[in-house]
Design a protein around this motif. Structure first.
Motif, short mmCIF file in Angstrom:
data_model
loop_
_atom_site.label_atom_id
_atom_site.label_comp_id
_atom_site.label_asym_id
_atom_site.label_seq_id
_atom_site.Cartn_x
_atom_site.Cartn_y
_atom_site.Cartn_z
N SER A 1 33.70 45.29 75.73
CA SER A 1 33.99 43.87 75.54
C SER A 1 33.81 43.44 74.09
CB SER A 1 33.10 43.01 76.45
OG SER A 1 31.74 43.26 76.17
N ALA B 1 36.98 44.10 72.31
CA ALA B 1 38.06 43.22 72.76
C ALA B 1 37.92 41.81 72.18
CB ALA B 1 38.08 43.15 74.28
N THR B 2 36.70 41.38 71.96
CA THR B 2 36.46 40.02 71.48
C THR B 2 36.18 39.95 69.98
OG1 THR B 2 34.11 40.25 72.08
CG2 THR B 2 35.57 39.25 73.72
N GLY C 1 41.20 44.50 67.54
CA GLY C 1 41.00 43.85 68.83
C GLY C 1 42.32 43.52 69.50
N LEU D 1 43.55 45.14 73.11
CA LEU D 1 43.88 44.31 74.26
C LEU D 1 45.29 44.62 74.78
CD1 LEU D 1 42.32 40.88 73.23
CD2 LEU D 1 41.65 42.34 75.16
N ALA E 1 44.86 47.78 76.72
CA ALA E 1 44.17 47.44 77.98
C ALA E 1 45.13 46.79 78.96
CB ALA E 1 43.00 46.51 77.70
N GLY E 2 46.01 45.93 78.46
CA GLY E 2 47.00 45.28 79.31
C GLY E 2 47.97 46.27 79.94
N LEU F 1 35.95 44.67 80.81
CA LEU F 1 36.59 43.42 80.41
C LEU F 1 36.69 42.40 81.53
CD1 LEU F 1 39.59 44.85 78.34
CD2 LEU F 1 37.47 43.87 77.47
N THR G 1 37.52 38.57 80.70
CA THR G 1 38.86 38.10 81.05
C THR G 1 38.81 36.90 81.98
OG1 THR G 1 39.73 40.35 80.81
CG2 THR G 1 41.08 38.78 82.02
N PHE H 1 42.85 35.62 73.19
CA PHE H 1 42.48 36.78 74.00
C PHE H 1 43.57 37.10 75.02
CE2 PHE H 1 40.67 38.81 77.71
CZ PHE H 1 39.78 39.74 77.20
N LEU I 1 46.67 40.59 75.74
CA LEU I 1 46.47 41.20 77.06
C LEU I 1 47.73 41.03 77.90
CD1 LEU I 1 44.11 42.62 78.62
CD2 LEU I 1 43.73 40.42 79.74
#
Length: 267
Positions: free
Chosen positions: A134, A137-138, A144, A148, A151-152, A175, A179, A190, A194
């Protein structure tokens, strides 16, 4: 009327994707729209007007479901983690008869059960404690953003393939909480990358999954069934005590009965 029913189905599918261990693809199968959705995405330009209507109807329902229920699911999980965990187990178990029926509806081969075991093992391996991601991701910035998107793409495969929960995949990636909070707080920086990844992953993998379901339905659905059975472990909340046990058993029974009933109905 049909459009409104598809809208309601979209809400049900999106709510199921919010639940770790519960597959939106499995819910789409139970509601009888999975094959049509996969075909609409994979063969969109063959009849784009017809496919657009279906995707818009279910897509709008999905968006409304996410906006309305994400905060409710987050609060329920935080307030009643044990009861909700058993409810989710009931939901997963309630979908097993539907998947098993599909897996064995055609030509039955003993070798197909090997794919059930493979799916079960993969799901169990995936449920091992993931590394915390995380922070990456943030963190913001290009790294980042790219993370993302990737990850998507991974989540998209889980969203399309029945038996693999998109929320479960978010948990694996570390996540899920981030999320869910991003949806509730409308964290656009964010959600945009994603979402881009989800769109890319959906377009890239839908046709492949549709082909597998047509050519090898028994093996594919047995693999999916293995994923479903394996997803029970990560959502098991622990052994309840006292009155908590009674409410947990009741929650499990309600979750099972609800999904089992929906699987029996012709929508």
């Amino acid at each position: 009327m049909k459009s409104f029913i598809n809208f309601l189905k979209g809400i049900a599918i999106s709510v199921s994707t919010l639940v770790p261990g519960v597959s939106g693809g499995t819910m789409a199968i139970i509601l009888g729209v999975y094959d049509n959705l996969i075909h609409a995405i994979g063969s969109f330009f063959e009849n784009w007007k017809k496919h657009s209507i279906l995707l818009i109807e279910i897509g709008l329902g999905g968006l409304v479901g996410l906006l309305l229920f994400s905060r409710i699911v987050e609060k329920a999980l935080n307030t009643y983690p044990i009861q909700m965990g058993f409810f989710f187990i009931g939901v997963v178990a309630g979908g097993v008869p539907v998947l098993y029926k599909r897996a064995t509806s055609g030509e039955k081969k003993k070798s197909d059960f090997l794919f059930l075991i493979i799916g079960l093992i993969i799901a169990l391996l995936m449920s091992l404690e993931p590394e915390a991601t995380s922070a990456m991701a943030t963190a913001g910035g290009s790294k980042g953003f790219i993370f993302l998107i990737i990850a998507g793409i991974i989540i998209a495969v889980a969203l399309i393939l029945p038996g693999i929960s998109g929320s479960f995949m978010l948990l694996i990636l570390g996540l899920y909480d981030v999320t869910l909070n991003a949806i509730n707080t409308f964290n656009v920086p964010f959600l945009i990358p994603l979402g881009i990844g989800v769109i890319i992953g959906t377009i890239a993998t839908t046709k492949t999954i549709e082909t597998l379901l047509k050519k090898y339905p028994g093996k594919t659905y047995m693999l999916i069934l293995g994923f479903v059975l394996g997803s029970v472990l990560p959502i098991y909340p622990g052994m309840p005590n006292g009155f908590q046990a009674i409410w947990s058993i009741l929650s499990l029974a309600i979750g099972f009965a609800l999904i089992f009933w929906m699987g029996k109905k012709e929508f």
